[in-house]
Design a protein around this motif. Structure first.
Motif, PDB file in Angstrom:
ATOM      1  N   THR A 446       0.757  -1.155  -0.076  1.00  0.00           N
ATOM      2  CA  THR A 446      -0.003  -0.047  -0.127  1.00  0.00           C
ATOM      3  C   THR A 446       0.839   1.352  -0.024  1.00  0.00           C
ATOM      4  OG1 THR A 446      -1.762  -1.356   1.297  1.00  0.00           O
ATOM      5  CG2 THR A 446      -1.719   1.266   1.175  1.00  0.00           C
ATOM      6  N   LEU A 452       3.921   6.218  -7.111  1.00  0.00           N
ATOM      7  CA  LEU A 452       3.248   6.777  -8.371  1.00  0.00           C
ATOM      8  C   LEU A 452       3.572   8.293  -8.625  1.00  0.00           C
ATOM      9  CD1 LEU A 452       0.629   5.612  -9.988  1.00  0.00           C
ATOM     10  CD2 LEU A 452      -0.704   6.718  -8.422  1.00  0.00           C
ATOM     11  N   PHE A 453       3.888   8.954  -7.613  1.00  0.00           N
ATOM     12  CA  PHE A 453       3.678  10.448  -7.817  1.00  0.00           C
ATOM     13  C   PHE A 453       5.591  10.728  -8.015  1.00  0.00           C
ATOM     14  CE2 PHE A 453      -0.025   9.824  -5.413  1.00  0.00           C
ATOM     15  CZ  PHE A 453      -0.734  10.504  -6.187  1.00  0.00           C
ATOM     16  N   ALA A 604       0.951  15.251 -11.644  1.00  0.00           N
ATOM     17  CA  ALA A 604       0.259  14.265 -10.665  1.00  0.00           C
ATOM     18  C   ALA A 604      -0.151  14.923  -9.225  1.00  0.00           C
ATOM     19  CB  ALA A 604       1.233  13.129 -10.545  1.00  0.00           C
ATOM     20  N   LYS A 607      -3.247  16.953  -9.841  1.00  0.00           N
ATOM     21  CA  LYS A 607      -4.435  16.114  -9.804  1.00  0.00           C
ATOM     22  C   LYS A 607      -4.821  15.861  -8.334  1.00  0.00           C
ATOM     23  CE  LYS A 607      -5.572  13.725 -13.381  1.00  0.00           C
ATOM     24  NZ  LYS A 607      -5.332  12.517 -14.326  1.00  0.00           N
ATOM     25  N   LEU A 608      -3.598  15.284  -7.684  1.00  0.00           N
ATOM     26  CA  LEU A 608      -3.827  14.752  -6.172  1.00  0.00           C
ATOM     27  C   LEU A 608      -4.408  15.833  -5.452  1.00  0.00           C
ATOM     28  CD1 LEU A 608      -3.440  12.489  -4.052  1.00  0.00           C
ATOM     29  CD2 LEU A 608      -1.262  13.134  -3.762  1.00  0.00           C
ATOM     30  N   LYS A 611      -8.035  16.514  -6.243  1.00  0.00           N
ATOM     31  CA  LYS A 611      -8.851  15.540  -5.868  1.00  0.00           C
ATOM     32  C   LYS A 611      -9.155  15.354  -4.315  1.00  0.00           C
ATOM     33  CE  LYS A 611      -8.921  10.425  -5.097  1.00  0.00           C
ATOM     34  NZ  LYS A 611      -8.283   9.146  -5.447  1.00  0.00           N
ATOM     35  N   ARG A 615     -12.868  15.842  -2.667  1.00  0.00           N
ATOM     36  CA  ARG A 615     -13.254  14.529  -2.063  1.00  0.00           C
ATOM     37  C   ARG A 615     -12.422  14.271  -0.901  1.00  0.00           C
ATOM     38  NH1 ARG A 615     -16.669  11.771  -5.722  1.00  0.00           N
ATOM     39  NH2 ARG A 615     -16.467  12.410  -7.903  1.00  0.00           N
ATOM     40  N   ASN A 617     -12.500  12.385   1.978  1.00  0.00           N
ATOM     41  CA  ASN A 617     -12.093  11.219   2.223  1.00  0.00           C
ATOM     42  C   ASN A 617     -11.654  10.160   1.207  1.00  0.00           C
ATOM     43  OD1 ASN A 617     -13.480  11.397   4.789  1.00  0.00           O
ATOM     44  ND2 ASN A 617     -15.544  11.474   3.794  1.00  0.00           N
ATOM     45  N   VAL A 618     -10.349  10.582   0.977  1.00  0.00           N
ATOM     46  CA  VAL A 618      -9.480   9.832  -0.002  1.00  0.00           C
ATOM     47  C   VAL A 618      -8.795   8.582   0.935  1.00  0.00           C
ATOM     48  CG1 VAL A 618      -8.929  11.976  -1.363  1.00  0.00           C
ATOM     49  CG2 VAL A 618      -7.291  11.273   0.258  1.00  0.00           C
ATOM     50  N   GLY A 619      -8.634   7.818  -0.187  1.00  0.00           N
ATOM     51  CA  GLY A 619      -8.021   6.479   0.452  1.00  0.00           C
ATOM     52  C   GLY A 619      -6.515   6.579   0.989  1.00  0.00           C
ATOM     53  N   THR A 620      -6.116   5.337   1.745  1.00  0.00           N
ATOM     54  CA  THR A 620      -5.063   5.371   2.288  1.00  0.00           C
ATOM     55  C   THR A 620      -3.694   5.800   1.406  1.00  0.00           C
ATOM     56  OG1 THR A 620      -5.612   3.300   3.279  1.00  0.00           O
ATOM     57  CG2 THR A 620      -3.498   3.590   3.823  1.00  0.00           C
ATOM     58  N   ARG A 621      -3.626   5.199   0.118  1.00  0.00           N
ATOM     59  CA  ARG A 621      -2.573   5.497  -0.400  1.00  0.00           C
ATOM     60  C   ARG A 621      -2.542   6.962  -0.846  1.00  0.00           C
ATOM     61  NH1 ARG A 621      -2.600   4.439  -6.303  1.00  0.00           N
ATOM     62  NH2 ARG A 621      -4.215   5.759  -6.227  1.00  0.00           N
ATOM     63  N   ASP A 622      -3.603   7.479  -1.051  1.00  0.00           N
ATOM     64  CA  ASP A 622      -3.442   9.138  -1.619  1.00  0.00           C
ATOM     65  C   ASP A 622      -3.405   9.955  -0.165  1.00  0.00           C
ATOM     66  OD1 ASP A 622      -3.981   8.457  -4.108  1.00  0.00           O
ATOM     67  OD2 ASP A 622      -6.173   8.825  -3.958  1.00  0.00           O
TER      68      ASP A 622
ATOM     69  N   ASN B  16      -9.031  10.429 -10.833  1.00  0.00           N
ATOM     70  CA  ASN B  16      -8.780  10.325  -9.566  1.00  0.00           C
ATOM     71  C   ASN B  16      -7.791   9.212  -9.014  1.00  0.00           C
ATOM     72  OD1 ASN B  16     -10.783  11.736  -7.652  1.00  0.00           O
ATOM     73  ND2 ASN B  16     -11.973  11.198  -9.544  1.00  0.00           N
ATOM     74  N   PHE B  19      -2.852   9.460 -11.947  1.00  0.00           N
ATOM     75  CA  PHE B  19      -2.138  10.707 -11.695  1.00  0.00           C
ATOM     76  C   PHE B  19      -1.230  10.999 -12.852  1.00  0.00           C
ATOM     77  CE2 PHE B  19      -4.065   9.496  -7.708  1.00  0.00           C
ATOM     78  CZ  PHE B  19      -4.710  10.258  -7.261  1.00  0.00           C
ATOM     79  N   ARG B  20      -0.456  10.103 -13.322  1.00  0.00           N
ATOM     80  CA  ARG B  20       0.787  10.556 -14.004  1.00  0.00           C
ATOM     81  C   ARG B  20       0.573  11.027 -15.320  1.00  0.00           C
ATOM     82  NH1 ARG B  20       5.603   9.980 -12.443  1.00  0.00           N
ATOM     83  NH2 ARG B  20       5.987   9.131 -14.448  1.00  0.00           N
ATOM     84  N   ASP B  39      -6.012   1.309  -4.704  1.00  0.00           N
ATOM     85  CA  ASP B  39      -5.957   0.303  -3.671  1.00  0.00           C
ATOM     86  C   ASP B  39      -7.266  -0.073  -3.122  1.00  0.00           C
ATOM     87  OD1 ASP B  39      -6.548   2.440  -2.103  1.00  0.00           O
ATOM     88  OD2 ASP B  39      -4.570   2.567  -0.894  1.00  0.00           O
ATOM     89  N   THR B  41      -8.777   0.872  -0.364  1.00  0.00           N
ATOM     90  CA  THR B  41      -9.458   1.867   0.059  1.00  0.00           C
ATOM     91  C   THR B  41      -9.897   2.949  -1.068  1.00  0.00           C
ATOM     92  OG1 THR B  41      -7.604   3.129   0.520  1.00  0.00           O
ATOM     93  CG2 THR B  41      -8.725   1.817   2.394  1.00  0.00           C
ATOM     94  N   GLY B  42      -9.175   2.432  -2.249  1.00  0.00           N
ATOM     95  CA  GLY B  42      -9.686   3.309  -3.425  1.00  0.00           C
ATOM     96  C   GLY B  42     -10.693   2.631  -4.114  1.00  0.00           C
ATOM     97  N   GLU B  45     -13.679   4.793  -2.514  1.00  0.00           N
ATOM     98  CA  GLU B  45     -13.986   6.071  -3.103  1.00  0.00           C
ATOM     99  C   GLU B  45     -14.564   5.672  -4.346  1.00  0.00           C
ATOM    100  OE1 GLU B  45     -10.272   8.219  -4.113  1.00  0.00           O
ATOM    101  OE2 GLU B  45      -9.210   7.269  -2.637  1.00  0.00           O
TER     102      GLU B  45
END
Lengths: 656, 87
Positions: A446, A452-453, A604, A607-608, A611, A615, A617-622, B16, B19-20, B39, B41-42, B45
């Motif tokens: 995770t 990714l960024f 990237a 965009k993050l 996002k 929103r 409540n983004v997920g763990t990764r974000d 969402n 990203f890249r 992931d 948790t994604g 979303e």
């Protein structure tokens, strides 16, 4: 508790040595506001910033032997200094002060480099031995106190914090891409690596010696567990008898940590561990005890109810710090100047505020429950790994994956996940039951998503670098023979604990406000004892820290002693993207700053950010990515960019 | 009337999770979980998006990888739910 700095050799700069030492010590003055001193000697220099806790009058440093051939600069506490002093006096040593500092000095005169073996404490220190032309620097077993070093132009520099090293002309801050990859995979750089290229930390339990001929780094202590096969050295011992011995050790570890010439307070989070320590303190000294805690607005993170229950049960005088999302975001630039490393969670920020409250209340020393989860297997990741192995042994079971929901009752997101997505997530690496990192693979996977960024430039510099391969190579030779629970405990206790918890959440946050944290659970006698306790007694079924709970159950209200683990968490990305977000977020994450720093892909990141703003409540990764990117950019701004501007200012003159 | 949410789903995924900039497209059939775009948790979303923006109600037992792992699967699942609602 203090800060130390110094060098071995001859600084190759135009500045006089005393000025260099002054600059270094000045940079870490927050660690020791009570006194500052430096000593330039033939072959080495020592500096010290002092926070007076034991022998307020007599403990000045750097401290020398009578003939001034041996000099010591010391940060930390030696909790068994009373017993060591008695033994040394019996052997004919005569003491001039009552300080624990002098105990180290005399112990060194008696035993040389092996003096570390006798010390029970949290320490980093430097000893210059002019007779042998040798510098020794050493760090405590668990890594409570920090120590960094680097070489520049043939001279070795060391200090409690990196910012002191950056005062030396010629030493500049540059981010190490490999360290960033490690942090964005495992949450910590793999010691001796730090976020700063070319600057090392002395790993916990190590001694470095430097002579004109060589520099040698040696391990003097290793966290070790018994083989999984066989009963180990506690064969035949009943749980009750081990629990009794555990309790006696824990009380002794707490008792010697109350040694201080200034009053000692305690952190009381409402969880099991700090409640145990607070209860033990009250048993040992029935005096009035002051306790401190953090409170959050959101019920998802707040533990005031439990804190109040313990305050009432133990009759302490309690103060709490309300920590809002805005407080976290506002403090974050200062937090990163103190952590000196990118981080993926905001959890250090509330502790930064809390140490400020402690200091304002007139306290310099607090006891905390830190370390119990590592030492007695409290973390959910241990249960999770046990469950994953349990499910992997019957892959077709429809029932088994449902147990995962019982694991994280406090994570609303997880409660909504279906059986098969739970199974899919937790079976990550399910094919590799024999991977030494098995327990941590879901977390690492995770976390790795945050990479990714990374920018194209970072990616090409990193090539096919694999942080987990590096970690696997770093494991002790016996690792594969240990019980799976011991293996995952080792990963936490030997890596995450010093690499993140004790540093970014611990020492750096409390010392930012000149407050010393003391951790009875990390007394090495207790750590060694706990490592030998059979895993089934540490985690019984899915009851974590079972034997610890058993050993102290009469000290706590039952609601506390039966309370399942509630990890310490704080609001993350929303602090920086919500309505109260501070203005610096836009600056640090602007396209020009992201591109100039070069670590992340600007598109990237845009965009993050968009996002997260849209929103919440983004997920763990974000969530981790957002905190990681902001902290890295703040790090760059505080250290690398400053170095560049200073360099640019100095440069034209040099060219002309 | 036959509805197709595919372009909305694609837009949501691209906005969402993709990203890249050097990765301009995501195919309709590639696994979003396996490729690390999303992931676990994604997935939640995504569920929130389908419920609030597309307007379908999702049962716990429907949150399975078969329904959520690719743009095609998500769209097929959502289209089926919508057509059931409109019947």
């Amino acid at each position: 508790m203090c800060g130390i700095a110094g060098y071995f050799g001859k600084p190759a700069t135009v500045l006089p040595e005393a000025k260099i030492l002054d600059g270094m010590v000045g940079a870490i003055a927050h660690r020791g506001p009570d006194a500052r001193a430096t000593r330039v000697l033939a072959g080495a220099g020592l500096g010290h910033a002092r926070l007076s806790i034991i022998d307020l009058a007599g403990g000045a440093q750097p401290m020398a032997s009578e003939d001034e051939s041996v000099w010591l600069s010391f940060n930390g506490e030696i909790f068994n200094h009373v017993e060591l002093r008695d033994a040394l006096v019996d052997q004919g040593h005569r003491f001039r002060t009552k300080s624990d500092t002098e105990v180290i000095l005399r112990l060194y005169l008696q035993k040389g480099l092996d003096c570390v073996e006798d010390l029970n404490g949290d320490f980093s220190f430097a000893i210059w031995d002019a007779r042998k032309k040798r510098l020794m620097i050493a760090r405590d077993r668990m890594g409570v106190r920090p120590l960094f070093y680097t070489q520049n132009n043939g001279c070795l520099y060391f200090a409690s914090e990196v910012k002191a090293l950056l005062q030396v002309p010629g030493i500049a801050a540059e981010l190490d891409p490999v360290a960033l990859d490690q942090i964005f995979t495992m949450w910590f750089p793999l010691a001796p690596r730090t976020a700063f290229k070319g600057i090392s930390e002395l790993p916990p339990g190590h001694v470095l010696t430097a002579t004109p001929d060589a520099i040698n780094v040696r391990r003097y202590w290793q966290l070790d567990y018994p083989d999984a096969d066989g009963e180990g050295s506690f064969a035949g011992r009943s749980e009750a008898s081990l629990a009794e011995e555990l309790r006696a050790l824990l009380f002794d570890a707490t008792r010697i940590r109350l040694r201080s010439d200034v009053p000692v307070g305690a952190y009381l989070s409402g969880g099991l561990d700090s409640s145990i320590i607070t209860a033990a303190v009250k048993k040992i000294t029935p005096d009035a005890l002051r306790t401190f805690s953090v409170a959050f607005e959101s019920g998802e993170f707040d533990e005031r109810e439990q804190q109040q229950e313990m305050v009432a049960a133990l009759d302490t005088r309690h103060e709490e710090l309300m920590c809002t999302q805005a407080d976290i975001a506002d403090a974050f630039p200062s937090v990163i100047r103190h952590t000196e490393t990118p981080i993926l969670r905001t959890a250090p920020a509330p502790l930064f505020g809390l140490s400020g409250l402690v200091r304002m209340s007139g306290f310099k020393v607090v006891l905390t429950g830190e370390g119990a989860d590592e030492v007695f297997a409290g973390y959910d990741i241990f249960k999770e790994a046990k469950l994953r192995r349990f499910c992997a042994s019957q892959p077709d079971s429809r029932f088994r994956p449902l147990l995962y929901r019982r694991l994280y009752p406090y994570l609303p997101q997880l409660q909504n996940q279906s059986q098969s997505s739970l199974a899919a997530f937790f079976s990550a690496g399910g094919m590799a039951l024999d991977d030494p990192l098995y327990s941590h693979l879901p977390r690492f996977r995770t976390t790795s998503g945050t990479k990714l960024f990374f920018s194209e430039q970072m990616r090409s510099e990193l090539g096919d670098y694999d942080a987990l391969a590096d970690l696997r190579e770093n494991l002790p030779a016996d690792f594969t023979r240990w019980h799976p629970l011991s293996q995952s405990q080792y990963l936490e206790a030997a890596h995450l604990l010093p690499g993140y918890i004790l540093s970014s959440q611990g020492d750096r946050m409390s010392m930012a406000h000149s407050v010393e944290g003391r951790y009875p659970f990390l007394d090495h006698r207790l750590v060694e004892f706990a490592a030998r306790i059979p895993p089934r007694m540490k985690m019984r079924a899915l009851r974590e820290k079972h034997i610890l709970r058993e050993s102290v159950k009469d000290l706590l209200p039952q609601t506390i002693s039966d309370r399942p683990k509630q990890p310490y968490r704080a609001p993350d990305s929303q602090c920086f993207t919500g309505a109260d977000a501070p203005a610096y977020v836009d600056d640090r994450l602007s396209r020009p700053e992201i591109e100039t720093a070069g670590y992340f892909d600007a598109g990237a990141v845009e965009k993050l950010l968009a996002k997260c703003r849209k929103r919440p409540n983004v997920g763990t990764r974000d969530n981790m990515a957002m905190v990681g990117i902001i902290s890295t950019q703040l790090w760059h701004h505080a250290f690398a960019e400053r170095a560049e501007t200073e360099h640019a200012r100095a440069e034209p003159r040099a060219v002309a | 009337m036959q509805v197709d949410v595919r372009s909305d789903v694609r837009e949501f995924i691209v906005d969402n999770f993709l990203f890249r900039e050097d990765r301009e497209t995501v195919s309709d059939t590639e696994s979003l979980l396996e490729n690390g775009l999303m992931d676990s948790t994604g997935v939640l979303e995504l569920v929130a998006f389908l419920e609030s923006d597309i307007g379908i109600e999702i049962q716990d037992n429907e949150i399975v990888p078969e329904n959520f792992d690719s743009i095609e699967n998500i769209s097929n699942y959502a289209n089926a739910k919508l057509s059931k609602n409109s019947n």
